[in-house]
Design an enzyme around this catalytic site. Structure first.
Site, PDB file in Angstrom:
ATOM      1  N   ARG A 171       0.804  -1.105   0.110  1.00  0.00           N
ATOM      2  CA  ARG A 171       0.241   0.286   0.437  1.00  0.00           C
ATOM      3  C   ARG A 171       0.595   1.298   0.133  1.00  0.00           C
ATOM      4  O   ARG A 171       0.344   2.351  -0.539  1.00  0.00           O
ATOM      5  CB  ARG A 171      -0.881  -0.404   1.449  1.00  0.00           C
ATOM      6  CG  ARG A 171      -1.950  -0.721   1.189  1.00  0.00           C
ATOM      7  CD  ARG A 171      -3.135  -1.421   2.089  1.00  0.00           C
ATOM      8  NE  ARG A 171      -4.073  -0.032   1.556  1.00  0.00           N
ATOM      9  CZ  ARG A 171      -4.256   1.232   1.851  1.00  0.00           C
ATOM     10  NH1 ARG A 171      -3.900   1.379   3.066  1.00  0.00           N
ATOM     11  NH2 ARG A 171      -4.664   2.217   2.022  1.00  0.00           N
TER      12      ARG A 171
ATOM     13  N   CYS B   9      14.025  -6.418  -3.814  1.00  0.00           N
ATOM     14  CA  CYS B   9      14.601  -5.253  -4.571  1.00  0.00           C
ATOM     15  C   CYS B   9      14.168  -3.843  -4.976  1.00  0.00           C
ATOM     16  O   CYS B   9      13.416  -4.244  -6.044  1.00  0.00           O
ATOM     17  CB  CYS B   9      15.690  -6.572  -5.488  1.00  0.00           C
ATOM     18  SG  CYS B   9      16.397  -7.579  -4.606  1.00  0.00           S
ATOM     19  N   GLU B  10      13.799  -2.605  -4.488  1.00  0.00           N
ATOM     20  CA  GLU B  10      12.680  -2.140  -5.099  1.00  0.00           C
ATOM     21  C   GLU B  10      12.976  -0.577  -4.668  1.00  0.00           C
ATOM     22  O   GLU B  10      12.621  -0.921  -2.802  1.00  0.00           O
ATOM     23  CB  GLU B  10      11.539  -2.437  -5.106  1.00  0.00           C
ATOM     24  CG  GLU B  10      10.801  -1.506  -5.469  1.00  0.00           C
ATOM     25  CD  GLU B  10      10.090  -2.220  -6.904  1.00  0.00           C
ATOM     26  OE1 GLU B  10       9.518  -1.261  -7.729  1.00  0.00           O
ATOM     27  OE2 GLU B  10      10.504  -3.777  -7.383  1.00  0.00           O
TER      28      GLU B  10
HETATM   29  N1  LLP Z   1     -18.386  -1.821  -2.890  1.00  0.00           N
HETATM   30  C1  LLP Z   1     -17.171  -1.510  -4.519  1.00  0.00           C
HETATM   31  C2  LLP Z   1     -17.765  -2.328  -5.153  1.00  0.00           C
HETATM   32  C3  LLP Z   1     -15.849  -1.283  -3.962  1.00  0.00           C
HETATM   33  O1  LLP Z   1     -15.394  -1.193  -5.737  1.00  0.00           O
HETATM   34  C4  LLP Z   1     -15.112  -1.593  -2.856  1.00  0.00           C
HETATM   35  C5  LLP Z   1     -13.616  -1.177  -2.729  1.00  0.00           C
HETATM   36  C6  LLP Z   1     -16.272  -1.840  -1.427  1.00  0.00           C
HETATM   37  C7  LLP Z   1     -17.447  -1.426  -2.052  1.00  0.00           C
HETATM   38  C8  LLP Z   1     -15.880  -1.647  -0.146  1.00  0.00           C
HETATM   39  O2  LLP Z   1     -14.410  -0.587  -0.350  1.00  0.00           O
HETATM   40  P1  LLP Z   1     -13.983   0.045   1.856  1.00  0.00           P
HETATM   41  O3  LLP Z   1     -15.530   0.019   2.235  1.00  0.00           O
HETATM   42  O4  LLP Z   1     -13.206  -1.069   1.910  1.00  0.00           O
HETATM   43  O5  LLP Z   1     -13.799   1.294   1.371  1.00  0.00           O
HETATM   44  N2  LLP Z   1      -6.825  -1.098  -2.236  1.00  0.00           N
HETATM   45  C9  LLP Z   1      -7.678  -0.243  -2.570  1.00  0.00           C
HETATM   46  C10 LLP Z   1      -8.966  -0.116  -2.077  1.00  0.00           C
HETATM   47  C11 LLP Z   1      -9.576  -0.500  -3.588  1.00  0.00           C
HETATM   48  C12 LLP Z   1     -11.195  -0.085  -2.863  1.00  0.00           C
HETATM   49  C13 LLP Z   1     -11.963  -1.095  -4.146  1.00  0.00           C
HETATM   50  N3  LLP Z   1     -13.181  -1.048  -4.029  1.00  0.00           N
HETATM   51  C14 LLP Z   1      -6.775  -0.400  -1.187  1.00  0.00           C
HETATM   52  O6  LLP Z   1      -5.446  -0.682  -0.570  1.00  0.00           O
HETATM   53  O7  LLP Z   1      -6.655   0.889  -0.323  1.00  0.00           O
END
Ligand code: LLP
Length: 442
Positions: free
Chosen positions: A334, A365-366
């Site tokens: 992240r 390695c980054e």
């Molecule tokens: N519903 C949909 C359609 C979504 O696309 C997402 C997250 C959620 C619910 C849930 O969102 P949350 O409550 O977890 O914020 N990898 C990124 C986060 C990508 C989120 C993608 N969609 C990170 O590490 O911050």
């Protein structure tokens, strides 16, 4: 400490999570190690479920957004807590099925669902599919027809809202790859299209404006725009929306730059959404829709910590001091992806005052392989156990084998007991799918 807190410091000065001593966990399971507090997960699922149940007359369901952390055990917990799930791939769906998750409570997402994934969703009998392309509607219709069923579908619409969060996790700006835009008329066109399909039963709409959002107003605005749009569709096309899915995105604490919301404060976010839906329903004389919410991060992020062992320490005088740990971007990408901030402490000397500013580096390695930049710590030494907070969401789920590092295991703690929910990878796992073609065998 607030009532959601599952962390404390014990009499030995060690960090404890869910009653388990982190130093003992590191010894028993090795590091790096993802640790999840079951009570915390259940509590957060309960906050969303109970608020929706108790405050909203139109009924609804919480769908845990399992992209935040997917494994069989989390699906078991969700089922026991009587909430549904959102899955975004055949792989997440398969994992849920392996855990015997009730398929009627599964909602299938994705902006480019593959034909085989739509087929798998239909075979499983998922309760809902959220369509995000015309071609998906065609495929759902065809696959449903083949099976002699009519599939419940929502359309992902884009209300054109810029939420205040990292650009990579904003999903409802006009240029987003997600959803059909209300503004440019696509959302209306696709509504008419979906209504023309015999084996597609259009129930309503879905919108998700982004992730790690604290502004209540952005959520409220999105809900209002969806209701306005639904009213317009009723007016123009006699389509009555019966289900509205307002997505997830509620913010969590990573560092003291973030708010640390209490359960009541999370409930207030949900109440604000409910209020917006009720208000608009009244204005337009609409029936209250069945409401779905999809929290991921807010359920699982603060339930998790990662434990590491400190190794090499590199002091570049007057520039920077690096404390390297035995993990890195392969188990928490992240920082590399979003310059995310985290709060680490020394779990074996948790009462000691911070003395210096260091950056926590990984072993890949980054140069961008960093876990946390410029954080305060007591003087760390090789062998110390470092704990990083709020790693339950989007860490294990985004882990990878870069540099052929093994993805660490996950343990679930409750009342001081810890058990694997994801076992450690082995070197054998890393080469399992490798093939040396015959002509290279010489
Ligand atoms: N519903 C949909 C359609 C979504 O696309 C997402 C997250 C959620 C619910 C849930 O969102 P949350 O409550 O977890 O914020 N990898 C990124 C986060 C990508 C989120 C993608 N969609 C990170 O590490 O911050």
């Amino acid at each position: 400490m607030n009532e959601r807190e599952s962390l404390k410091i014990n009499t030995q000065g060690h960090l404890e999570i869910g009653g388990a001593d982190c130093v003992a966990l590191a010894q028993a399971f090795g590091t790096p190690l993802y640790v999840f507090d079951e009570i915390y997960i259940r509590k957060m699922m309960g906050v969303f479920r109970n608020t929706l149940q108790n405050r909203y007359a139109g009924k609804g369901k919480v769908l845990y957004a399992s992209k935040a952390f997917s494994c069989k055990a989390i699906y078991k917990i969700a089922a026991q807590e009587n909430i549904g799930i959102d899955v975004v791939s055949g792989g997440e769906l398969y994992t849920a099925l392996q855990a015997d998750f009730p398929t009627e409570n599964i909602c299938m997402h994705g902006n480019n669902k593959q034909d085989y994934e739509i087929g798998e969703a239909l075979d499983a009998g998922v309760g809902l599919i959220v369509a995000d392309a015309y071609s998906e509607i065609d495929k759902i219709d065809a696959e449903a027809k083949k099976r002699g069923v009519c599939q419940n579908v929502l359309l992902r619409i884009n209300p054109g809202i810029e939420a205040h969060t990292h650009a990579y996790v904003q999903t409802a700006t006009t240029d987003s790859k997600f959803g059909f835009s209300i503004q440019n008329g696509e959302a209306e066109r696709v509504t008419v299209y979906a209504l023309s399909k015999k084996n597609v039963r259009l129930l309503g709409y879905h919108c998700h404006i982004g992730s790690q959002i604290f502004e209540k107003q952005s959520f409220v605005l999105a809900a209002e725009k969806c209701m306005d749009f639904a009213a317009e569709m009723r007016e123009k096309h006699s389509f009555t929306m019966t289900t509205l899915n307002l997505g997830g995105g509620f913010g969590v604490w990573y560092t003291d730059e973030d708010k640390k919301l209490t359960s009541e404060e999370y409930a207030e976010y949900i109440e604000a959404l409910i209020g917006a839906v009720e208000e608009k329903a009244k204005t337009y004389g609409m029936e209250l829709p069945y409401l779905l919410l999809e929290p991921g991060r807010s359920i699982i992020a603060e339930a998790g910590i990662t434990l590491y062992t400190v190794g090499a320490i590199k002091d570049i005088p007057n520039v920077k001091k690096y404390v390297a740990v035995d993990g890195g971007m392969f188990e928490n990408p992240r920082y590399a992806l979003y310059q995310s901030k985290y709060t680490p402490i020394l779990a074996n000397r948790a009462n000691e005052k911070p003395m210096e500013t260091v950056s926590i580096a990984g072993k890949c390695c980054e140069s961008g392989d960093i876990i946390a930049v410029d954080v305060s710590l007591p003087k760390a030494q090789a062998g110390d156990i470092l704990a990083v907070f709020s790693t339950g969401a989007y860490n294990y789920s985004m882990a990878m084998n870069y540099n052929r590092n093994k993805i660490p295991p996950c343990v679930l703690v409750k009342d001081g007991n810890a058990e694997y929910i994801v076992r450690p990878q082995t070197y054998e796992d890393l080469v399992r799918n490798d093939v040396i073609p015959e002509r290279l065998q010489k």
